[in-house]
Design an enzyme around this catalytic site. Structure first.
Site, short mmCIF file in Angstrom:
data_model
loop_
_atom_site.label_atom_id
_atom_site.label_comp_id
_atom_site.label_asym_id
_atom_site.label_seq_id
_atom_site.Cartn_x
_atom_site.Cartn_y
_atom_site.Cartn_z
N LEU A 156 0.83 -1.21 0.00
CA LEU A 156 0.00 0.00 0.00
C LEU A 156 0.87 1.25 0.00
O LEU A 156 2.01 1.24 0.45
CB LEU A 156 -0.95 0.00 1.20
CG LEU A 156 -0.38 0.00 2.63
CD1 LEU A 156 0.16 1.34 3.05
CD2 LEU A 156 -1.45 -0.46 3.59
N TYR A 257 8.65 11.57 -12.03
CA TYR A 257 8.64 13.00 -11.73
C TYR A 257 9.94 13.43 -11.08
O TYR A 257 10.31 12.94 -10.02
CB TYR A 257 7.47 13.34 -10.80
CG TYR A 257 6.14 13.11 -11.45
CD1 TYR A 257 5.60 14.08 -12.30
CD2 TYR A 257 5.45 11.93 -11.27
CE1 TYR A 257 4.39 13.86 -12.93
CE2 TYR A 257 4.23 11.70 -11.91
CZ TYR A 257 3.71 12.67 -12.73
OH TYR A 257 2.52 12.46 -13.37
N CYS A 266 9.75 4.49 3.76
CA CYS A 266 10.04 3.21 3.10
C CYS A 266 11.24 3.24 2.15
O CYS A 266 12.20 2.51 2.35
CB CYS A 266 8.81 2.71 2.36
SG CYS A 266 7.49 2.25 3.50
#
Ligand SMILES: NC(=O)c1ccc[n+]([C@@H]2O[C@H](COP(=O)([O-])OP(=O)(O)OC[C@H]3O[C@@H](n4cnc5c(N)ncnc54)[C@H](O)[C@@H]3O)[C@@H](O)[C@H]2O)c1
Length: 439
Positions: A156, A257, A266
């Site tokens: 997620l 980007y 993370c």
């Protein structure tokens, strides 16, 4: 099914709430008593779109409960999901002390067969260590209760965590135990109604898949940041280049980007832990090493631009910072680029006026002790009297500001844009001096 979640942070709380929403009975455990008290009072300790509604609904329905009692948790779920933090240790490896403490607590109190699921991001080989810790704990009690350890890394994204959990791209299950695999299939069945998203594999491959995914995404970011530096020197526009390569279906548009370097809880730790694992096994990861080095350089890019514009000594200068969270739609500031930028400006004597749509409390907690950092009640308040605006996080609300109001509110009409939110010609047409990345 009855599920215990050990560790009620971003991953644990979202997982627990979503599993309860699918009809399971879930008990979330945490060692942080204040966090659990807040949850029991109905307060959600993190900002995550859609989370509050499902936590409250499932808490009221009695399917989602919270505790600080390891014994209660170990005795509750036939599935025990470990979702505690795995922060970077001093040497860059993942610190497994919380994971192993969670495993030992399960072993100490479990009173029936358990499937123990590693959901935290853990280095290859951790499931073996969890298995050994549980076997040792059971042996101490003279118990031979059956258990299985499964790797089920979580993919997620903060800011879209509920949505990602409810509609996963894939569910990775690492196990060679058919009964445990079946239990996991049943647990995830409600989240993959239109097609099977489960990938069953051996435990080590599952553990490595999580690091591979994050390292790949970090690679795309560092690659674009590196090309952005070159584009600036060449007089090219990295945004044209991004669109030019993204249109190739083999490349795609996502994660291309250019910006101020990746941050968050993370990527930095996982990129570093993967290298550490590789080194321990005699492999030097040249690409991954370069990804990290490029990111370190990139984190300094905004401050470098500011120093080139205003000089090394920023005493008496004031900068408006738009965005504290490491990315939009979250209040998480772990390894946030804003911290590097703010630290760099403070070190040169500047004053900061910061604004973020949701991370203000977290900002006060993290930066409150710094002095010379003010927290403005609105984006425009932050800009008032500032020598320049520095855009650090690409929140939607920053995307089309009133440029005329910006020009008249800033002390000097200068904008440093670490996220390339604006069209250079448009900003300049409003009389603002504009410093984007790689354009
Ligand atoms: N945050 C993300 O976006 C994300 C995404 C995928 C995977 N992950 C991984 O998931 C894991 C958890 O990350 P997070 O962001 O949710 O962390 P977090 O810091 O938000 O939450 C971890 C929680 O575990 C609790 N805890 C620590 N030791 C405990 C113990 N022995 N028993 C019970 N609770 C304990 C802590 O108090 C904390 O509340 C990490 O390995 C992370 O790499 C995170």
């Amino acid at each position: 099914m009855k599920v215990s979640i050990v560790g009620t942070g971003y991953v644990g709380l979202v997982t627990g709430a979503c599993l309860a929403d699918a009809g399971n009975h879930v008990l979330c455990l945490d060692v942080d008593a204040r966090k659990i008290e807040r949850l029991v009072r109905g307060e959600i300790p993190i900002h995550e779109p859609g989370l509050e509604e499902i936590v409250k609904a499932n808490f009221s329905a009695g399917r989602l409960r919270f505790t600080t009692e390891a014994r209660e948790s170990a005795r509750f779920g036939t599935i025990q999901m470990i979702a505690v933090g795995t922060p970077p240790g001093e040497d860059g490896s993942a610190d497994l002390s919380h994971v192993l403490a969670a495993a030992r607590a399960i072993a100490e109190h479990m009173d029936g067969p358990r499937v123990i699921v590693d959901k935290s991001t853990v280095p290859v080989g951790t499931a073996d260590r969890v298995r050994a810790a549980i076997a040792e704990g059971l042996a101490k009690r003279g118990s031979d209760i059956a258990f299985s350890v499964v790797s089920n890394p979580e993919f997620l994204k903060e800011g879209a965590a509920v949505e990602d959990f409810m509609r996963p791209d894939r569910i990775v299950i690492g196990s060679d135990d058919p009964a445990a695999i079946q239990a996991m299939r049943e647990l995830y069945q409600p989240f993959q109604r239109n097609h099977d998203r489960i990938r069953v594999m051996d435990v080590r491959s599952a553990e490595l898949t999580k690091y591979a995914a994050n390292a790949m995404l970090a690679t795309r970011i560092s690659f674009m940041n590196e090309l952005a530096l070159l584009a600036e020197r060449l007089g090219a526009d990295i945004e044209h280049v991004r669109l030019g390569i993204g249109s190739d279906p083999r490349i795609g548009y996502q994660f291309l980007y250019p910006g101020v370097g990746y941050g968050g809880s993370c990527f930095p730790k996982d990129v570093s832990a993967l290298q550490r694992t590789a080194r321990e096994h005699g492999v030097e990861l040249l690409v991954v090493h370069a990804v990290e080095a490029a990111n370190e350089r990139q984190k300094g890019v905004l401050v470098d631009k500011i120093v080139r514009r205003f000089g090394e000594d920023l005493t008496g200068r004031r900068f408006a910072i738009w965005g504290l969270a490491f990315k939009p739609n979250t209040d998480d500031m772990r390894e946030a680029p804003s911290r590097v930028v703010i630290r760099g400006l403070l070190a040169r004597g500047a004053t900061i006026a910061a604004y973020d749509p949701v991370a203000m409390d977290e900002g006060r907690r993290v930066l409150g002790g710094e002095g010379r950092v003010e927290f403005a009640p609105s984006a425009m308040d932050a800009v008032r009297g500032a020598d320049a605006l520095v855009v650090v996080t690409e929140w939607k609300t920053f995307r089309s500001p009133d440029f005329d109001a910006l020009r008249s509110t800033l002390k000097s009409p200068v904008v440093f844009d670490g996220r390339n939110l604006y069209e250079p010609a448009l900003v300049r047409a409003h009389g603002l001096e504009y410093h984007p990345i790689g354009r």
